[in-house]
Scaffold this motif. Structure first.
Motif, PDB file in Angstrom:
ATOM      1  N   ASP A  83       0.841  -1.197   0.000  1.00  0.00           N
ATOM      2  CA  ASP A  83       0.000   0.000   0.000  1.00  0.00           C
ATOM      3  C   ASP A  83       0.876   1.248   0.000  1.00  0.00           C
ATOM      4  O   ASP A  83       1.795   1.370   0.813  1.00  0.00           O
ATOM      5  CB  ASP A  83      -0.902   0.002   1.234  1.00  0.00           C
ATOM      6  N   GLY A  84       0.558   2.154  -0.905  1.00  0.00           N
ATOM      7  CA  GLY A  84       1.328   3.394  -0.979  1.00  0.00           C
ATOM      8  C   GLY A  84       1.851   3.635  -2.375  1.00  0.00           C
ATOM      9  O   GLY A  84       1.652   2.812  -3.295  1.00  0.00           O
ATOM     10  N   PRO A  85       2.513   4.762  -2.587  1.00  0.00           N
ATOM     11  CA  PRO A  85       2.989   5.109  -3.928  1.00  0.00           C
ATOM     12  C   PRO A  85       4.131   4.211  -4.389  1.00  0.00           C
ATOM     13  O   PRO A  85       4.916   3.715  -3.579  1.00  0.00           O
ATOM     14  CB  PRO A  85       3.461   6.559  -3.755  1.00  0.00           C
ATOM     15  N   ASN A  86       4.212   4.011  -5.694  1.00  0.00           N
ATOM     16  CA  ASN A  86       5.365   3.326  -6.259  1.00  0.00           C
ATOM     17  C   ASN A  86       6.579   4.241  -6.190  1.00  0.00           C
ATOM     18  O   ASN A  86       6.450   5.462  -6.040  1.00  0.00           O
ATOM     19  CB  ASN A  86       5.091   2.919  -7.709  1.00  0.00           C
ATOM     20  N   LEU A  87       7.757   3.668  -6.332  1.00  0.00           N
ATOM     21  CA  LEU A  87       8.974   4.464  -6.172  1.00  0.00           C
ATOM     22  C   LEU A  87       9.075   5.566  -7.222  1.00  0.00           C
ATOM     23  O   LEU A  87       9.545   6.673  -6.923  1.00  0.00           O
ATOM     24  CB  LEU A  87      10.203   3.546  -6.237  1.00  0.00           C
ATOM     25  N   ASP A  88       8.635   5.285  -8.449  1.00  0.00           N
ATOM     26  CA  ASP A  88       8.725   6.296  -9.494  1.00  0.00           C
ATOM     27  C   ASP A  88       7.648   7.366  -9.369  1.00  0.00           C
ATOM     28  O   ASP A  88       7.656   8.343 -10.128  1.00  0.00           O
ATOM     29  CB  ASP A  88       8.660   5.639 -10.880  1.00  0.00           C
ATOM     30  N   GLU A  89       6.720   7.199  -8.427  1.00  0.00           N
ATOM     31  CA  GLU A  89       5.665   8.191  -8.209  1.00  0.00           C
ATOM     32  C   GLU A  89       6.009   9.164  -7.083  1.00  0.00           C
ATOM     33  O   GLU A  89       5.276  10.123  -6.841  1.00  0.00           O
ATOM     34  CB  GLU A  89       4.339   7.488  -7.874  1.00  0.00           C
ATOM     35  N   ILE A  90       7.097   8.929  -6.396  1.00  0.00           N
ATOM     36  CA  ILE A  90       7.465   9.769  -5.248  1.00  0.00           C
ATOM     37  C   ILE A  90       8.246  10.975  -5.741  1.00  0.00           C
ATOM     38  O   ILE A  90       9.361  10.845  -6.265  1.00  0.00           O
ATOM     39  CB  ILE A  90       8.293   8.959  -4.229  1.00  0.00           C
ATOM     40  N   LYS A  91       7.651  12.154  -5.606  1.00  0.00           N
ATOM     41  CA  LYS A  91       8.282  13.401  -6.017  1.00  0.00           C
ATOM     42  C   LYS A  91       8.219  14.387  -4.847  1.00  0.00           C
ATOM     43  O   LYS A  91       7.185  14.525  -4.199  1.00  0.00           O
ATOM     44  CB  LYS A  91       7.580  14.014  -7.232  1.00  0.00           C
ATOM     45  N   VAL A  92       9.327  15.069  -4.606  1.00  0.00           N
ATOM     46  CA  VAL A  92       9.379  16.047  -3.515  1.00  0.00           C
ATOM     47  C   VAL A  92       9.929  17.350  -4.069  1.00  0.00           C
ATOM     48  O   VAL A  92      11.017  17.377  -4.652  1.00  0.00           O
ATOM     49  CB  VAL A  92      10.272  15.562  -2.353  1.00  0.00           C
ATOM     50  N   SER A  93       9.164  18.432  -3.898  1.00  0.00           N
ATOM     51  CA  SER A  93       9.610  19.762  -4.315  1.00  0.00           C
ATOM     52  C   SER A  93      10.338  20.428  -3.152  1.00  0.00           C
ATOM     53  O   SER A  93       9.791  20.559  -2.066  1.00  0.00           O
ATOM     54  CB  SER A  93       8.419  20.610  -4.758  1.00  0.00           C
ATOM     55  N   SER A  94      11.572  20.854  -3.389  1.00  0.00           N
ATOM     56  CA  SER A  94      12.339  21.505  -2.325  1.00  0.00           C
ATOM     57  C   SER A  94      11.739  22.854  -1.950  1.00  0.00           C
ATOM     58  O   SER A  94      11.836  23.287  -0.793  1.00  0.00           O
ATOM     59  CB  SER A  94      13.795  21.689  -2.768  1.00  0.00           C
ATOM     60  N   GLU A  95      11.089  23.525  -2.904  1.00  0.00           N
ATOM     61  CA  GLU A  95      10.476  24.823  -2.605  1.00  0.00           C
ATOM     62  C   GLU A  95       9.199  24.647  -1.792  1.00  0.00           C
ATOM     63  O   GLU A  95       8.934  25.406  -0.867  1.00  0.00           O
ATOM     64  CB  GLU A  95      10.198  25.586  -3.901  1.00  0.00           C
ATOM     65  N   VAL A 109      14.411  15.601   8.034  1.00  0.00           N
ATOM     66  CA  VAL A 109      14.033  14.548   7.074  1.00  0.00           C
ATOM     67  C   VAL A 109      12.560  14.187   7.199  1.00  0.00           C
ATOM     68  O   VAL A 109      11.940  13.768   6.209  1.00  0.00           O
ATOM     69  CB  VAL A 109      14.917  13.298   7.252  1.00  0.00           C
ATOM     70  N   GLN A 110      12.000  14.347   8.385  1.00  0.00           N
ATOM     71  CA  GLN A 110      10.579  14.027   8.540  1.00  0.00           C
ATOM     72  C   GLN A 110       9.721  14.972   7.698  1.00  0.00           C
ATOM     73  O   GLN A 110       8.672  14.575   7.181  1.00  0.00           O
ATOM     74  CB  GLN A 110      10.180  14.115  10.019  1.00  0.00           C
ATOM     75  N   ALA A 111      10.174  16.216   7.547  1.00  0.00           N
ATOM     76  CA  ALA A 111       9.453  17.160   6.689  1.00  0.00           C
ATOM     77  C   ALA A 111       9.532  16.721   5.231  1.00  0.00           C
ATOM     78  O   ALA A 111       8.592  16.911   4.459  1.00  0.00           O
ATOM     79  CB  ALA A 111      10.026  18.565   6.852  1.00  0.00           C
ATOM     80  N   ILE A 112      10.657  16.135   4.853  1.00  0.00           N
ATOM     81  CA  ILE A 112      10.801  15.618   3.485  1.00  0.00           C
ATOM     82  C   ILE A 112       9.841  14.451   3.268  1.00  0.00           C
ATOM     83  O   ILE A 112       9.160  14.368   2.238  1.00  0.00           O
ATOM     84  CB  ILE A 112      12.253  15.174   3.231  1.00  0.00           C
ATOM     85  N   TYR A 113       9.777  13.543   4.245  1.00  0.00           N
ATOM     86  CA  TYR A 113       8.869  12.398   4.120  1.00  0.00           C
ATOM     87  C   TYR A 113       7.420  12.861   4.073  1.00  0.00           C
ATOM     88  O   TYR A 113       6.605  12.304   3.330  1.00  0.00           O
ATOM     89  CB  TYR A 113       9.071  11.436   5.296  1.00  0.00           C
ATOM     90  N   ALA A 114       7.105  13.891   4.867  1.00  0.00           N
ATOM     91  CA  ALA A 114       5.737  14.421   4.852  1.00  0.00           C
ATOM     92  C   ALA A 114       5.434  15.064   3.507  1.00  0.00           C
ATOM     93  O   ALA A 114       4.328  14.934   2.974  1.00  0.00           O
ATOM     94  CB  ALA A 114       5.559  15.437   5.985  1.00  0.00           C
ATOM     95  N   GLY A 115       6.432  15.771   2.935  1.00  0.00           N
ATOM     96  CA  GLY A 115       6.245  16.384   1.619  1.00  0.00           C
ATOM     97  C   GLY A 115       6.042  15.353   0.531  1.00  0.00           C
ATOM     98  O   GLY A 115       5.376  15.622  -0.473  1.00  0.00           O
ATOM     99  N   ALA A 116       6.609  14.173   0.731  1.00  0.00           N
ATOM    100  CA  ALA A 116       6.435  13.087  -0.244  1.00  0.00           C
ATOM    101  C   ALA A 116       5.118  12.347  -0.063  1.00  0.00           C
ATOM    102  O   ALA A 116       4.774  11.482  -0.872  1.00  0.00           O
ATOM    103  CB  ALA A 116       7.594  12.099  -0.136  1.00  0.00           C
TER     104      ALA A 116
END
Length: 252
Positions: A83-95, A109-116
């Motif tokens: 369950d969850g996104p595929n690896l190629d579907e995970i995109k994170v915008s730094s802005e 890093v938790q903010a990065i995971y939340a952004g993803a």
């Protein structure tokens, strides 16, 4: 190794999940087990591959009751089945995840995971890292895997933890970090290029102004010399008609 390379490597790793034929004893951290000698045993991977080969041969030979072995799966394949996104579907915008880069230069890093927008797991990569840190020292890799498998079997029913969920969580977080750093590098490159263009434009304006200053100063020097020469000629005339004694060639 750059994060992007680590991610590319991780995607192609083959994972053979342990079969749940028996329930091992739970891990007891208070009573460390003596280290085993890995050189005297087959590696865990070798045993799994040998078992796969043995079962495949049994099925091919038509042995009654032979069960097909669990086929190795890549990390990417395993994630697609969870369950969850595929690896190629995970995109994170730094802005859009600007809060991940804190004022002191550290990264949340938790903010990065939340952004993803990664799925929340009760027992994931971080908890597994803590679990591995509590293992007795000197254990072979096979023994470590057996002890972790025993612990996961014990807590799996209550926390929903398994090797599959941990691998999926870890690989998704690695994908998020790779996407974030790649986007941050792209944004940084664009900002640096813009700043360099601004610097070049300012340097051109500075050079232009410096040329104007030099030209103006040269004009002043030339004008002063010409005016002084003309003033000397006029002074000669004045001295000629005066009784003053001065620097004129006509002075007495």
């Amino acid at each position: 190794m750059p994060i992007a390379d680590k991610f590319r490597k991780a995607v192609g790793l083959f994972v053979v999940m342990p079969e749940q034929e028996q329930t091992p004893a739970p891990l007891n951290f208070s009573d460390p087990q003596p280290a085993s000698a890995p050189s005297a045993e087959m590696s865990d991977l070798d045993r799994k591959l040998a078992d796969i080969e043995k079962r495949s041969q049994a099925i091919a030979a038509g042995v009654p009751g032979a069960t097909p072995p669990p086929l190795p799966q890549t990390v990417e394949q395993l994630v697609r089945q969870s369950d969850g996104p595929n690896l190629d579907e995970i995109k994170v915008s730094s802005e859009e995840t600007s809060g991940a880069l804190l004022p002191d230069g550290t990264v949340d890093v938790q903010a990065i995971y939340a952004g993803a927008k990664l799925p929340t797991v009760t027992f994931g990569a971080e908890q597994t890292r803590e679990l591995l840190g509590k293992l007795p020292g000197g254990l072979s890799l096979d023994m470590q895997r057996q002890m972790v498998a025993a612990t996961l079997t014990t807590i799996g029913a209550t926390m929903g933890a398994s090797a599959e969920t941990i691998v999926a969580d870890a690989s998704r977080k690695l994908a998020a970090l790779a996407s974030y750093t790649a986007d941050l590098q792209k944004v940084t490159s664009e900002r640096v290029s813009y700043a360099q263009a601004e610097i070049e434009a300012l340097q051109a304006r500075i050079a232009e102004q410096q040329a104007i200053i030099a030209s103006t100063q040269q004009q002043l020097t030339t004008a002063q010399a010409q005016c002084e020469a003309e003033a000397d000629k006029i002074d000669d005339i004045l001295e000629f008609f005066s009784l003053d004694t001065g620097p004129s060639k006509y002075a007495a």
